[in-house]
Write an enzyme that holds these catalytic residues in place. Structure first.
Site, PDB file in Angstrom:
ATOM      1  N   GLU A  72       0.853  -1.178   0.000  1.00  0.00           N
ATOM      2  CA  GLU A  72       0.000   0.000   0.000  1.00  0.00           C
ATOM      3  C   GLU A  72       0.888   1.227   0.000  1.00  0.00           C
ATOM      4  O   GLU A  72       1.949   1.224   0.624  1.00  0.00           O
ATOM      5  CB  GLU A  72      -0.905   0.065   1.242  1.00  0.00           C
ATOM      6  CG  GLU A  72      -1.975  -0.993   1.308  1.00  0.00           C
ATOM      7  CD  GLU A  72      -1.537  -2.239   2.049  1.00  0.00           C
ATOM      8  OE1 GLU A  72      -2.268  -3.237   2.005  1.00  0.00           O
ATOM      9  OE2 GLU A  72      -0.443  -2.225   2.654  1.00  0.00           O
ATOM     10  N   TYR A 132       7.950   2.050  -7.393  1.00  0.00           N
ATOM     11  CA  TYR A 132       7.322   0.736  -7.485  1.00  0.00           C
ATOM     12  C   TYR A 132       7.037   0.362  -8.934  1.00  0.00           C
ATOM     13  O   TYR A 132       7.195  -0.800  -9.322  1.00  0.00           O
ATOM     14  CB  TYR A 132       6.050   0.684  -6.641  1.00  0.00           C
ATOM     15  CG  TYR A 132       6.277   1.080  -5.201  1.00  0.00           C
ATOM     16  CD1 TYR A 132       7.462   0.759  -4.525  1.00  0.00           C
ATOM     17  CD2 TYR A 132       5.332   1.805  -4.492  1.00  0.00           C
ATOM     18  CE1 TYR A 132       7.683   1.135  -3.215  1.00  0.00           C
ATOM     19  CE2 TYR A 132       5.538   2.179  -3.176  1.00  0.00           C
ATOM     20  CZ  TYR A 132       6.716   1.849  -2.543  1.00  0.00           C
ATOM     21  OH  TYR A 132       6.932   2.218  -1.241  1.00  0.00           O
TER      22      TYR A 132
END
Length: 149
Positions: free
Chosen positions: A108, A120
């Site tokens: 998250e 990411y």
């Protein structure tokens, strides 16, 4: 950067340094006890520290349960951001997840944290879902991201 950079397994002796990174990185930092429990009681937890010239400047953690990995947190001291250390640290955690048999990784991230989201995405993470009001400090939504290994 011409400094010596190393990555190694986090130990209990690292906790003071890890807490320094934590409080300089997050609005609601984890406690020393939380990290202690991760290292001593959580059989699924794997944590690494990043050192520059023998100084802990960052860390990353992942839980690996059967074939799924969940990145718990990744952080660097402010002076060491933007130097590709986060990317290198993330790469090491992904390697560990693969070695232990994970076939996917999730995490998250705050919807406002575009810098982290871009990191990411470099590892193939894609948006999966939204967790409404996930962060308790300001009720910000979390973006759930996934990558298949």
């Amino acid at each position: 950067m011409n400094n010596t950079i190393t990555f190694r397994k986090m130990t209990i002796e690292d906790l003071d340094d890890v807490i320094e990174v934590e409080v300089n990185s997050f609005a609601t930092p984890w406690s020393r006890e939380a990290f202690y429990n991760e290292l001593t009681k959580n059989q699924f937890a794997h944590y690494l520290v990043a050192e520059v010239d023998d100084k802990v400047v960052g860390y990353c953690g992942v839980w690996i349960i059967v074939d799924e990995a969940h990145i718990t947190n990744i952080a660097l001291l402010p002076d060491y951001r933007g130097l590709k250390l986060g990317e290198a640290l993330m790469g090491r955690i992904v390697e560990i997840a693969r070695e232990v048999g994970a076939i996917r990784i999730t995490l998250e991230v705050r919807v406002s944290n575009e810098r982290a989201q871009n990191l990411y995405r470099k590892f193939g993470f894609e948006e999966g879902a939204l967790r409404k009001q996930y962060y308790t400090d300001n009720m910000e939504d979390a973006l759930v991201m996934w990558v298949n290994l």
